[in-house]
Design an enzyme around this catalytic site. Structure first.
Site, mmCIF file in Angstrom:
data_model
loop_
_atom_site.group_PDB
_atom_site.id
_atom_site.type_symbol
_atom_site.label_atom_id
_atom_site.label_comp_id
_atom_site.label_asym_id
_atom_site.label_seq_id
_atom_site.Cartn_x
_atom_site.Cartn_y
_atom_site.Cartn_z
ATOM 1 N N THR A 116 -0.993 25.663 19.293
ATOM 2 C CA THR A 116 -1.826 25.903 20.142
ATOM 3 C C THR A 116 -1.544 26.591 20.991
ATOM 4 O O THR A 116 -2.521 27.279 21.500
ATOM 5 C CB THR A 116 -2.001 24.173 20.245
ATOM 6 O OG1 THR A 116 -0.942 23.856 21.412
ATOM 7 C CG2 THR A 116 -2.544 23.857 19.558
ATOM 8 N N ASN A 117 -0.590 27.411 20.968
ATOM 9 C CA ASN A 117 -0.405 28.795 22.696
ATOM 10 C C ASN A 117 -1.194 29.340 21.975
ATOM 11 O O ASN A 117 -2.136 29.765 22.332
ATOM 12 C CB ASN A 117 0.811 28.610 23.227
ATOM 13 C CG ASN A 117 1.858 27.795 23.713
ATOM 14 O OD1 ASN A 117 0.619 26.816 24.355
ATOM 15 N ND2 ASN A 117 3.378 27.506 23.680
ATOM 16 N N ARG A 158 12.806 27.145 14.292
ATOM 17 C CA ARG A 158 11.339 27.859 14.765
ATOM 18 C C ARG A 158 11.803 29.356 14.128
ATOM 19 O O ARG A 158 12.774 29.522 15.082
ATOM 20 C CB ARG A 158 10.522 27.800 15.162
ATOM 21 C CG ARG A 158 9.256 29.001 15.206
ATOM 22 C CD ARG A 158 8.833 29.722 16.116
ATOM 23 N NE ARG A 158 9.467 30.391 17.067
ATOM 24 C CZ ARG A 158 8.417 30.311 18.267
ATOM 25 N NH1 ARG A 158 7.353 29.526 17.716
ATOM 26 N NH2 ARG A 158 9.062 30.721 19.522
ATOM 27 N N LYS A 172 -16.387 -2.907 48.991
ATOM 28 C CA LYS A 172 -15.946 -3.793 50.314
ATOM 29 C C LYS A 172 -17.083 -5.331 50.049
ATOM 30 O O LYS A 172 -16.396 -6.075 50.601
ATOM 31 C CB LYS A 172 -16.060 -2.983 51.926
ATOM 32 C CG LYS A 172 -16.153 -3.893 53.187
ATOM 33 C CD LYS A 172 -16.277 -2.816 54.511
ATOM 34 C CE LYS A 172 -15.366 -1.724 54.695
ATOM 35 N NZ LYS A 172 -14.822 -1.264 55.058
ATOM 36 N N HIS A 181 5.902 33.224 30.300
ATOM 37 C CA HIS A 181 7.242 32.906 30.433
ATOM 38 C C HIS A 181 7.644 31.530 31.328
ATOM 39 O O HIS A 181 8.486 30.648 31.246
ATOM 40 C CB HIS A 181 7.750 34.174 30.265
ATOM 41 C CG HIS A 181 9.271 34.057 30.075
ATOM 42 N ND1 HIS A 181 10.226 33.741 31.142
ATOM 43 C CD2 HIS A 181 10.248 33.565 29.137
ATOM 44 C CE1 HIS A 181 11.346 33.906 30.420
ATOM 45 N NE2 HIS A 181 12.290 33.691 29.044
ATOM 46 N N SER A 201 2.710 22.136 11.411
ATOM 47 C CA SER A 201 3.019 22.377 12.992
ATOM 48 C C SER A 201 2.123 23.023 13.774
ATOM 49 O O SER A 201 1.622 24.394 14.168
ATOM 50 C CB SER A 201 4.076 22.755 13.815
ATOM 51 O OG SER A 201 4.576 22.122 15.349
ATOM 52 N N ARG A 212 -8.946 -5.168 49.133
ATOM 53 C CA ARG A 212 -9.391 -4.590 47.904
ATOM 54 C C ARG A 212 -7.680 -3.748 47.564
ATOM 55 O O ARG A 212 -6.750 -4.400 47.397
ATOM 56 C CB ARG A 212 -9.783 -3.105 48.756
ATOM 57 C CG ARG A 212 -8.832 -2.420 49.509
ATOM 58 C CD ARG A 212 -9.399 -1.253 50.336
ATOM 59 N NE ARG A 212 -8.563 -1.135 51.631
ATOM 60 C CZ ARG A 212 -8.935 -0.061 52.337
ATOM 61 N NH1 ARG A 212 -9.509 0.214 52.490
ATOM 62 N NH2 ARG A 212 -7.779 0.489 53.556
ATOM 63 N N GLY A 245 -12.228 5.975 56.131
ATOM 64 C CA GLY A 245 -12.608 6.781 57.017
ATOM 65 C C GLY A 245 -13.310 7.325 57.415
ATOM 66 O O GLY A 245 -13.382 8.400 58.472
ATOM 67 N N TYR A 252 2.562 13.457 14.479
ATOM 68 C CA TYR A 252 3.176 13.446 16.315
ATOM 69 C C TYR A 252 2.680 14.615 17.099
ATOM 70 O O TYR A 252 1.839 15.522 16.451
ATOM 71 C CB TYR A 252 4.855 13.682 15.789
ATOM 72 C CG TYR A 252 5.718 15.422 15.452
ATOM 73 C CD1 TYR A 252 5.265 15.825 16.506
ATOM 74 C CD2 TYR A 252 5.146 15.552 14.091
ATOM 75 C CE1 TYR A 252 5.873 17.264 15.365
ATOM 76 C CE2 TYR A 252 5.295 16.237 13.216
ATOM 77 C CZ TYR A 252 5.583 17.510 14.353
ATOM 78 O OH TYR A 252 6.294 19.139 13.894
ATOM 79 N N CYS A 291 2.907 21.278 18.732
ATOM 80 C CA CYS A 291 4.620 22.119 19.375
ATOM 81 C C CYS A 291 3.683 23.090 20.433
ATOM 82 O O CYS A 291 5.059 23.686 21.316
ATOM 83 C CB CYS A 291 5.191 22.558 18.888
ATOM 84 S SG CYS A 291 4.775 23.883 17.255
ATOM 85 N N ARG A 306 -20.645 -2.147 58.827
ATOM 86 C CA ARG A 306 -19.613 -1.305 58.767
ATOM 87 C C ARG A 306 -20.234 -0.281 57.363
ATOM 88 O O ARG A 306 -20.613 -0.864 56.453
ATOM 89 C CB ARG A 306 -18.744 -1.837 57.986
ATOM 90 C CG ARG A 306 -17.540 -2.426 59.438
ATOM 91 C CD ARG A 306 -16.512 -3.379 58.729
ATOM 92 N NE ARG A 306 -15.835 -4.308 59.757
ATOM 93 C CZ ARG A 306 -15.060 -4.100 60.439
ATOM 94 N NH1 ARG A 306 -14.203 -2.842 59.751
ATOM 95 N NH2 ARG A 306 -14.687 -4.860 61.179
ATOM 96 N N MET A 311 -16.958 7.324 56.577
ATOM 97 C CA MET A 311 -17.850 7.047 57.047
ATOM 98 C C MET A 311 -18.186 5.789 58.239
ATOM 99 O O MET A 311 -16.925 5.872 59.015
ATOM 100 C CB MET A 311 -18.968 6.690 56.164
ATOM 101 C CG MET A 311 -18.991 7.296 55.526
ATOM 102 S SD MET A 311 -19.563 6.880 53.065
ATOM 103 C CE MET A 311 -18.936 5.648 53.451
HETATM 104 C C1 PEP Z 1 2.790 28.775 19.967
HETATM 105 O O1 PEP Z 1 1.930 29.207 19.770
HETATM 106 O O2 PEP Z 1 1.732 27.243 20.448
HETATM 107 C C2 PEP Z 1 4.313 27.741 20.154
HETATM 108 C C3 PEP Z 1 4.605 26.494 19.972
HETATM 109 O O3 PEP Z 1 4.754 29.124 19.504
HETATM 110 P P1 PEP Z 1 5.274 30.097 21.210
HETATM 111 O O4 PEP Z 1 4.723 29.098 22.628
HETATM 112 O O5 PEP Z 1 6.836 30.359 21.129
HETATM 113 O O6 PEP Z 1 4.716 31.489 20.028
HETATM 114 MG MG MG Z 2 3.904 31.034 18.777
#
Ligand code: PEP
Ligand code: MG
Length: 909
Positions: free
Chosen positions: A801-802, A634, A34, A471, A798, A348, A113, A886, A866, A104, A115
């Site tokens: 990463t899960n 896949r 302020k 899931h 690919s 502001r 609001g 990507y 992915c 103020r 303080m």
């Molecule tokens: C993963 O494991 O990141 C993946 C994309 O495959 P899923 O989730 O089907 O195991």
């Molecule tokens: Mg997987």
């Protein structure tokens, strides 16, 4: 030794800049938002009432010293006060021309609001009389005086507000009016006296008559309010550090309530809801600022000011333009008109909806106020999310929260708002929706692939277990359904068809609402609003983002409708089609189960032959939608037991059937039951056989293809037959076959050889050449570490990463998020949930090894991601740094990913 400068007049911004070293951020830290903006307005020639700032540094020293002003501070305050006196020709405490000031708070980050503020400081019995003489308006003066005693009493001395409210209520009753603004001079005089009594009774001291004493105590109170409970809670919630301190702004009072040539108001330079250009706001003639905000009186639209205060209105419009030009952002201003003269009390950056933010950024670029890259950077990926899902009306959320209707909170895994009847079973969800036209929320402990139809029918899904890659979360995100999962507080009793949430009992058929943005669960249905992806400003902004990003944005899509949506949202390919999802559909599941149960190769072949046309159609549909773009399919990944009914359920059904035989009346009935028992027994046997202790580490991924070669061969045949079919239709098809869960290069070698032979065979049969590629998922640490060997047989990687997060951390992706993982994050053991944002120190390092080793053998190796992280903005920035080709995410996150990828590129510049 010279003492530090603790106090700066508004016109001393230059010396503050020199002190902090020049950056605006540092000035804001020293002056508070302020104060910094008030000083800035003074510098650019906007009329601001004379005033000064006691710095945040002074506050911090005061608090650290246990409530003692830093040395020299008070003298500097007095000096600054004298300058104001000289500027205004008024004197603090002077019974002829009294100066009144406000005191103020104002921290670096806005804490609305949270303080304290005290207005009208400088009024006492003497100066009040002087003000009456000067203004001839006793009513105004005693209204102002009682406000001072009231604010001073509650803010500085901690007297409860209600005590003052009682006096006001009694005064209204006595005068026979319903609103305070109808009270007259005599009423306010009496209220002032009563307030003084209240003050004395509750504080054991008289209301201080010395204006300097008032100012000193008010300044201390504002300093202390930095550590007030409200402020601390707010900072905790908003992640604002606790060591910043607040500044104190001491400003000459100007009055909007001194007659009909006075007014007060708030205005935004553009519409905060839609972003439309033009002033938007409210004002009130003959009123104080708080009257506008408090909503006691009906305000007037700011545009009507053009008629009642034409000159001030014109000046306000030109100040609005000046401020926008200066700050290059939409401003939220407070002003007062005193005796026809306009004063700006605050400016502001204005709060705005996501929709308004996008329009304002784009419009301002076109107006030449900001550059295209600034516009792109100004919008956060979360704001884009707003356009993609229905949202609850913010007022309805606030109302529900304040009325205790927010009953639980879980993981906010798929954004959007949904309300409907609680349904505990997928079939019923479908029936109630399709047959009865009801809106439902599917509630389960967790969902399984065979719940998908219920999930699709439902408005949203709520589970008590599961995490970000459960899931329910995956499927909900894929289809843009709001989802809240892992609500540990929810005790679901499927047998009784009810759930408990603390004291609250919710039965099937009761109405709830879930907010996938925040993870909150509410009782009852909250109204929603549907934002629009076709917003022309959003389309422009995203197309500008595309010019900056170097990462491709692809989508995870299994069905043609998903692919169409993904493409319309700007996806440049399909990065993951989970081909097994098609096997769960009602017309295919029995065939797939037949394949699993087959004792003889010939029976297995027959089942696979029957599945082939389905798969071919699935792939052909995808290829048509993605004409000219790559489609990664896949091959089957999950363990086979997932395609069979649950063992425990089967046992239950079997004992049920056996009991029913006893009561069966006729021979045909008994025969039918026996047949059913035989089928279920077979299923049970097979499910028993496929049972594994660690199915996630068991017979899945590439291992399935090696173990049942005909299964993946059938899939590859379906891909190539579909590719040939659509090529003949004139579609450009670029299929990429992806082999999951490879840990050793030999697995890929063996599987690829077998599958490529099948691909060649189809192309020979069809007499067509298809431009295809084979690649693999990197989902196991060993795959990343041996990526150079694997790249010999893979034209693309690919990152799944899960699974890679699961296997790197050794943490179950399905259970951990509703268990210890959240506890870990809560306790700060882990900085964040690694299933939501890529783990930079572990998983990302493996990814880097994978990219480097892979490209050392195959420099043009395409590397994507992915896993669910592909749609997470912070993970996208990491993918950009890794040099991935990507990111692939759910269609609904494609626009977010486009923007996040642009941010990553721009921030690296
Ligand atoms: C993963 O494991 O990141 C993946 C994309 O495959 P899923 O989730 O089907 O195991
Ligand atoms: Mg997987």
């Amino acid at each position: 030794m010279t003492t530090r400068q603790w106090v700066y007049r508004f016109d001393e911004l230059d010396s503050a800049e020199r002190y902090v070293g020049g950056s605006w951020e540092d000035v804001r830290a020293l002056f508070g938002g302020k104060g910094a903006n008030l000083a800035e307005m003074v510098r650019i020639g906007v009329p601001v009432p004379p005033g000064f700032i006691v710095t945040t540094e002074a506050c911090n020293v005061y608090l650290e010293a246990g409530g003692i002003f830093p040395e020299g501070m008070w003298d500097q305050v007095l000096q600054a006060l004298h300058t104001i006196e000289a500027d205004t020709g008024k004197t603090f405490g002077d019974p002829r021309q009294p100066l009144l000031v406000s005191c103020r708070s104002g921290a670096k980050f806005s804490m609305p609001g949270m303080m304290d503020t005290v207005l009208n400081i400088g009024l006492n019995d003497l100066t009040a009389q002087a003000m009456v003489n000067l203004t001839g308006d006793e009513r105004f003066v005693f209204d102002a005086y009682r406000r001072l005693i009231q604010m001073f009493g509650s803010v500085v001395m901690g007297v409860a507000d209600e005590v003052f409210e009682h006096v006001l209520t009694a005064a209204r009753q006595k005068a026979g009016v319903t609103v305070e603004s109808d009270l007259q001079a005599a009423d306010w005089k009496e209220v002032t006296d009563r307030f003084k009594n209240v003050f004395r009774n509750h504080t054991q001291i008289d209301f201080p008559q010395d204006p300097l004493e008032q100012l000193r105590m008010a300044t201390e109170a504002v300093f202390k309010s930095w550590n007030g409970k409200r402020a601390v809670d707010y900072r905790n919630a908003a992640n604002i550090p606790h060591d910043l301190g607040t500044a104190v702004n001491i400003v000459t009072m100007v009055f909007g309530n001194m007659g009909n040539d006075c007014a007060t108001g708030v205005a935004m330079t553009r519409n905060g809801s839609t972003g439309e250009p033009g002033l938007e706001g409210d004002f009130l003639i003959n009123a104080q600022g708080e009257d506008v905000v408090a909503g006691i009186r009906m305000t007037e639209d700011i545009t009507t000011m053009a008629a009642s205060f034409p000159e001030a209105y014109e000046e306000l419009c030109s100040i609005a333009n000046k401020l926008e030009l200066h700050y290059r952002d939409m401003q939220d201003m407070e002003f007062t008109i005193e005796k026809g003269k306009l004063w700006m009390l605050q400016t502001r950056d204005g709060k705005r909806t996501a929709r308004a933010a996008v329009r304002i950024a784009v419009d301002m670029t076109r107006e030449g106020l900001i550059s295209m890259d600034q516009a792109v950077l100004r919008i956060s990926p979360e704001q884009i999310d707003f356009f993609l899902h229905p949202q609850f009306d913010p007022a309805a959320i606030a109302d529900a929260r304040s009325h205790g209707r927010m009953v639980a909170r879980g993981l906010n895994v798929s954004p959007g708002a949904a309300g409907g009847l609680v349904v505990f079973e997928a079939d019923l969800a479908e029936t109630w929706t399709k047959r009865d036209g009801k809106k439902v929320i599917l509630v389960r402990p967790e969902t399984k692939p065979d719940d998908v139809h219920g999930l699709l029918a439902a408005q949203g899904v709520l589970t008590s277990r599961g995490g970000r890659t459960s899931h329910a979360a995956l499927v909900a995100r894929q289809f843009g359904k709001p989802a809240v999962v892992g609500v540990a507080a929810l005790e679901i009793d499927l047998s009784k068809r009810e759930m408990r949430c603390g004291e609250t009992l919710i039965r099937e058929g009761d109405v709830i609402s879930i907010d996938g943005n925040t993870g909150e669960v509410f009782l009852g249905e909250l109204p929603t609003m549907l934002p629009d992806i076709k917003d022309p400003w959003l389309i422009d902004l995203l197309s500008w983002a595309d010019e900056y990003r170097t990462l491709g944005v692809w989508a995870n899509a299994d069905y043609p409708e998903d692919a169409r949506r993904a493409r319309s949202y700007g996806a440049q390919g399909i990065g993951l089609c989970r081909s097994e999802h098609m096997f769960f559909e009602t017309d295919r599941l029995p065939l797939f189960q037949k394949m699993i149960m087959a004792r003889l190769p010939v029976d297995q072949r027959e089942a696979l032959d029957a599945l082939l046309p389905f798969q071919r159609d699935d792939f052909a549909g995808l290829f048509r939608e993605m004409d000219g773009m790559p489609v990664i399919i896949r091959l089957i990944d999950p363990p086979l037991h997932e395609f069979l009914p649950d063992l425990v359920e089967l046992m239950g059904q079997l004992s049920d059937l056996k009991l029913r035989i006893r009561d069966a009346g006729t021979l045909p009935d008994i025969d039918a039951l026996l047949e059913e028992i035989r089928i279920k027994e077979r299923l049970r046997e097979q499910a028993e056989k496929l049972k594994e202790q660690n199915p996630m580490l068991g017979m899945r991924g590439v291992r399935l293809g090696i173990h049942i070669p005909d299964l993946t061969k059938m899939q590859v045949r379906a891909i190539f037959e579909a590719a040939c079919l659509v090529t003949r239709e004139g579609v450009t098809v670029l299929p990429k076959i992806m082999i999951p869960l490879v840990g050793h290069a030999n697995e890929l070698k063996v599987q690829r050889e077998a599958l490529e032979a099948e691909a060649q065979a189809v192309m020979a049969e069809q007499n067509l050449k298809i431009d295809y590629k084979f690649g693999t998922m990197i989902e196991l640490p060993r795959a990343a570490l041996t990526a150079d060997q694997i790249a010999e047989y893979a034209e693309f990687f690919s990152y799944g990463t899960n699974d890679l997060t699961q296997t790197t951390y050794g943490i179950s992706r399905d259970d951990a998020e509703s268990g210890f993982l959240i506890e870990y994050v809560g306790k700060g053991i882990l900085p964040e949930n690694p299933f939501a944002t890529l783990d930079e120190d572990g998983v990302v390092q493996l990814m880097k090894i994978g990219v480097d080793k892979g490209r050392s053998v195959r420099p043009d190796l395409e590397c994507g991601i992915c896993g669910e992280h592909g749609g997470d903005p912070r993970s996208i920035a990491l993918c950009h740094s890794l040099g991935l080709t990507y990111v692939s995410c759910s269609p609904f996150r494609v626009p977010i990913a486009r923007l996040a990828a642009a941010h990553a590129a721009l921030r690296k510049k």
